[in-house]
Motif scaffolding. Structure first.
Motif, PDB file in Angstrom:
ATOM      1  N   MET A 163     -32.428 -15.742 -43.466  1.00 40.61           N
ATOM      2  CA  MET A 163     -31.639 -16.046 -44.661  1.00 40.61           C
ATOM      3  C   MET A 163     -32.000 -17.412 -45.233  1.00 40.61           C
ATOM      4  O   MET A 163     -32.134 -18.390 -44.500  1.00 40.61           O
ATOM      5  N   LEU A 164     -32.160 -17.471 -46.558  1.00 37.75           N
ATOM      6  CA  LEU A 164     -32.399 -18.725 -47.259  1.00 37.75           C
ATOM      7  C   LEU A 164     -31.135 -19.090 -48.027  1.00 37.75           C
ATOM      8  O   LEU A 164     -30.688 -18.341 -48.895  1.00 37.75           O
ATOM      9  N   ASN A 165     -30.552 -20.235 -47.690  1.00 35.73           N
ATOM     10  CA  ASN A 165     -29.345 -20.696 -48.371  1.00 35.73           C
ATOM     11  C   ASN A 165     -29.699 -21.598 -49.544  1.00 35.73           C
ATOM     12  O   ASN A 165     -30.732 -22.265 -49.544  1.00 35.73           O
ATOM     13  N   ASP A 166     -28.845 -21.613 -50.550  1.00 36.27           N
ATOM     14  CA  ASP A 166     -29.093 -22.318 -51.807  1.00 36.27           C
ATOM     15  C   ASP A 166     -28.725 -23.787 -51.673  1.00 36.27           C
ATOM     16  O   ASP A 166     -27.564 -24.174 -51.840  1.00 36.27           O
ATOM     17  N   VAL A 167     -29.707 -24.606 -51.370  1.00 37.33           N
ATOM     18  CA  VAL A 167     -29.475 -26.030 -51.130  1.00 37.33           C
ATOM     19  C   VAL A 167     -28.954 -26.727 -52.380  1.00 37.33           C
ATOM     20  O   VAL A 167     -27.975 -27.485 -52.324  1.00 37.33           O
ATOM     21  N   GLY A 184     -17.194 -35.316 -53.784  1.00 35.72           N
ATOM     22  CA  GLY A 184     -17.370 -36.637 -53.201  1.00 35.72           C
ATOM     23  C   GLY A 184     -17.787 -36.636 -51.743  1.00 35.72           C
ATOM     24  O   GLY A 184     -17.506 -37.589 -51.004  1.00 35.72           O
ATOM     25  N   ARG A 185     -18.488 -35.594 -51.297  1.00 36.56           N
ATOM     26  CA  ARG A 185     -18.917 -35.489 -49.907  1.00 36.56           C
ATOM     27  C   ARG A 185     -20.452 -35.553 -49.829  1.00 36.56           C
ATOM     28  O   ARG A 185     -21.147 -35.319 -50.815  1.00 36.56           O
ATOM     29  N   GLU A 186     -20.961 -35.816 -48.632  1.00 39.93           N
ATOM     30  CA  GLU A 186     -22.401 -35.836 -48.403  1.00 39.93           C
ATOM     31  C   GLU A 186     -22.840 -34.552 -47.706  1.00 39.93           C
ATOM     32  O   GLU A 186     -22.071 -33.950 -46.949  1.00 39.93           O
ATOM     33  N   LEU A 187     -24.101 -34.170 -47.957  1.00 38.23           N
ATOM     34  CA  LEU A 187     -24.654 -32.961 -47.340  1.00 38.23           C
ATOM     35  C   LEU A 187     -25.675 -33.337 -46.272  1.00 38.23           C
ATOM     36  O   LEU A 187     -26.603 -34.110 -46.536  1.00 38.23           O
ATOM     37  N   ILE A 188     -25.501 -32.774 -45.078  1.00 39.11           N
ATOM     38  CA  ILE A 188     -26.490 -32.881 -43.998  1.00 39.11           C
ATOM     39  C   ILE A 188     -27.213 -31.547 -43.936  1.00 39.11           C
ATOM     40  O   ILE A 188     -26.599 -30.511 -43.689  1.00 39.11           O
ATOM     41  N   ARG A 210     -39.047 -24.510 -51.724  1.00 37.12           N
ATOM     42  CA  ARG A 210     -38.828 -25.579 -52.698  1.00 37.12           C
ATOM     43  C   ARG A 210     -37.665 -26.444 -52.237  1.00 37.12           C
ATOM     44  O   ARG A 210     -36.555 -25.958 -52.004  1.00 37.12           O
ATOM     45  N   LEU A 211     -37.927 -27.734 -52.080  1.00 41.81           N
ATOM     46  CA  LEU A 211     -36.930 -28.648 -51.544  1.00 41.81           C
ATOM     47  C   LEU A 211     -37.303 -30.058 -51.964  1.00 41.81           C
ATOM     48  O   LEU A 211     -38.467 -30.456 -51.844  1.00 41.81           O
ATOM     49  N   SER A 212     -36.319 -30.823 -52.448  1.00 36.52           N
ATOM     50  CA  SER A 212     -36.618 -32.168 -52.915  1.00 36.52           C
ATOM     51  C   SER A 212     -35.411 -33.079 -52.719  1.00 36.52           C
ATOM     52  O   SER A 212     -34.332 -32.810 -53.248  1.00 36.52           O
ATOM     53  N   LEU A 213     -35.600 -34.139 -51.957  1.00 41.40           N
ATOM     54  CA  LEU A 213     -34.550 -35.136 -51.817  1.00 41.40           C
ATOM     55  C   LEU A 213     -34.125 -35.683 -53.174  1.00 41.40           C
ATOM     56  O   LEU A 213     -32.929 -35.797 -53.470  1.00 41.40           O
ATOM     57  N   GLY A 249     -30.850 -33.929 -54.489  1.00 42.25           N
ATOM     58  CA  GLY A 249     -29.812 -34.874 -54.116  1.00 42.25           C
ATOM     59  C   GLY A 249     -29.324 -34.750 -52.690  1.00 42.25           C
ATOM     60  O   GLY A 249     -28.223 -35.213 -52.363  1.00 42.25           O
ATOM     61  N   VAL A 250     -30.110 -34.106 -51.822  1.00 40.80           N
ATOM     62  CA  VAL A 250     -29.708 -33.967 -50.419  1.00 40.80           C
ATOM     63  C   VAL A 250     -29.521 -35.361 -49.810  1.00 40.80           C
ATOM     64  O   VAL A 250     -30.357 -36.243 -49.972  1.00 40.80           O
ATOM     65  N   ASP A 251     -28.403 -35.542 -49.105  1.00 40.77           N
ATOM     66  CA  ASP A 251     -28.094 -36.862 -48.562  1.00 40.77           C
ATOM     67  C   ASP A 251     -28.821 -37.136 -47.254  1.00 40.77           C
ATOM     68  O   ASP A 251     -29.310 -38.251 -47.035  1.00 40.77           O
ATOM     69  N   TRP A 252     -28.863 -36.129 -46.363  1.00 46.83           N
ATOM     70  CA  TRP A 252     -29.521 -36.278 -45.067  1.00 46.83           C
ATOM     71  C   TRP A 252     -30.328 -35.017 -44.801  1.00 46.83           C
ATOM     72  O   TRP A 252     -29.783 -33.926 -44.775  1.00 46.83           O
ATOM     73  N   LEU A 253     -31.625 -35.176 -44.604  1.00 49.41           N
ATOM     74  CA  LEU A 253     -32.517 -34.038 -44.386  1.00 49.41           C
ATOM     75  C   LEU A 253     -33.160 -34.169 -43.013  1.00 49.41           C
ATOM     76  O   LEU A 253     -33.845 -35.150 -42.727  1.00 49.41           O
TER      77      LEU A 253
END
Length: 375
Positions: free
Chosen positions: A153-157, A168-172, A183-186, A190-194
């Motif tokens: 499964m691919l989840n929608d980051v 107002g929360r951060e994503l790990i 496709r993924l881009s900090l 806007g991913v907070d922690w990868l």
């Protein structure tokens, strides 16, 4: 007596989701010179690898990476245990084995959680995530697996990062089996922690993991709780950023290999690697369908690096594994609730279209072998 474990070909194709088959240049790099990790040569290597890792994660000048000697899980645990504050909490998005692992890691460190248990292979509804965050203001972070390798499964980051930020929360993000292929881009997402790994879709050797985030986020960890000694991200960040040195003795050969792999990944580019992996997955899935085998998940929800397949009728996984291993292919069993009837096939690493054709022929041969079908 015939050795049934010996493949009929010199090329063994790893269809497990990491470690993967690597380029010859990556394997050659493992034989780099013996080096003390306190010498300037290693400082230079560490700095280059951190920079290239950040680029591979889609970061810009605002971002950086910390490299860990460990598996991908070490990076996920370092991010969870370091980033969630003492008075914070983690919303665990669980639609597979590795989502559930977020829960186990948080529990091990005494971090308060709320678990959004969706069921394996169930797409994540962003509105449900938003409702869970609205209902519990004490949840400071959201834990998400990008590619849930237990099902493919691919989840929608991007969508789920957006929901987290609206509240107002951060994503790990556990990007262990997605970075390099999806496709993924900090910077853009806007991913907070990868959290990632060297030895899956980035096609390096096993032994290294990493956490990528903004420099500001790493600096803020100075005030965070110290839940771990070895996996304390602020300790690693301070050593690597301020002194260009590792906090502990690193796996130096894996660094040589990872730099070679990163050079190849950055030269190929994320879009081209995604296209290469996609073509292999489509070829494999079309061939499996032609053999009458069922695939898990709808097409739109499948990652490009892994396919979950129902076992052929009247054939156990052990029988299938032994038969394919004798032909030079390593396949992977399913986990937990999928284990009785499914298996998994990865298209990560330096696999070729010829490998896929040969695999499908070997699988077809086993399925039509009367000795197998009549057991």
């Amino acid at each position: 007596m015939t050795d049934t474990n010996r493949p009929h070909t010199d090329r063994v194709v790893l269809m497990n989701p990491g470690p993967v088959m690597t380029d010859a240049r990556v394997r050659s790099a493992l034989a780099g010179p013996d080096l003390c990790h306190r010498e300037p040569e290693f400082s230079d290597l560490l700095t280059r690898v951190r920079h290239k890792t950040t680029l591979a994660a889609g970061g810009d000048t605002r971002h950086t990476s910390v490299i860990l000697t460990g598996s991908g899980t070490s990076a996920v645990e370092a991010a969870i245990s370091s980033a969630v504050p003492a008075d914070g909490g983690l919303l665990v998005i669980d639609n597979g084995h590795y989502g559930e692992r977020f829960q186990h890691i948080a529990d091990a460190h005494g971090i308060r959680t709320r678990r959004l248990e969706l069921g394996w292979g169930t797409p994540v509804d962003p509105s449900a995530v938003g409702a869970a965050l609205a209902a519990d203001p004490g949840l400071t972070h959201v834990g998400l697996v990008h590619h849930e390798t237990s099902s493919g499964m691919l989840n929608d980051v991007a969508a789920l990062t957006r929901i987290a930020h609206e509240h107002g929360r951060e994503l790990i993000l556990d990007a262990v089996s997605s970075i390099g292929a999806e496709r993924l881009s900090l910077a853009e997402d806007g991913v907070d922690w990868l959290a990632g790994s060297a030895n899956k879709c980035l096609e390096g050797a096993p032994g290294l993991a990493f956490v990528s985030a903004s420099r500001t986020a790493f600096e803020r960890l100075a005030a965070a709780p110290r839940r771990s000694f070895y996996l304390d991200l602020h300790r690693h960040y301070t050593a690597q950023e301020k002194a260009a040195a590792p906090a502990f003795t690193p796996g130096i050969p894996a660094y040589y290999a990872f730099e070679a792999a990163l050079d190849l990944a950055l030269t190929e580019g994320q879009d081209a690697r995604h296209a290469r992996y996609s073509a292999l997955a489509l070829q494999l899935r079309a061939g499996l369908a032609d053999l009458g085998l069922d695939l898990l998940l709808q097409h739109a929800h499948r990652a490009v690096a892994l396919t979950a397949v129902r076992l052929p009728e009247h054939m156990s996984f052990d029988e299938l594994y032994r038969g394919l291993r004798a032909e030079g292919f390593v396949i992977y069993g399913a986990q937990e609730q999928l284990a009785p009837g499914w298996f998994r096939l990865s298209t990560m690493g330096r696999m070729t279209t010829q490998d896929v054709d040969r695999f499908l022929a070997a699988l077809s041969g086993l399925m039509h072998d009367d000795r197998m079908r009549h057991r």
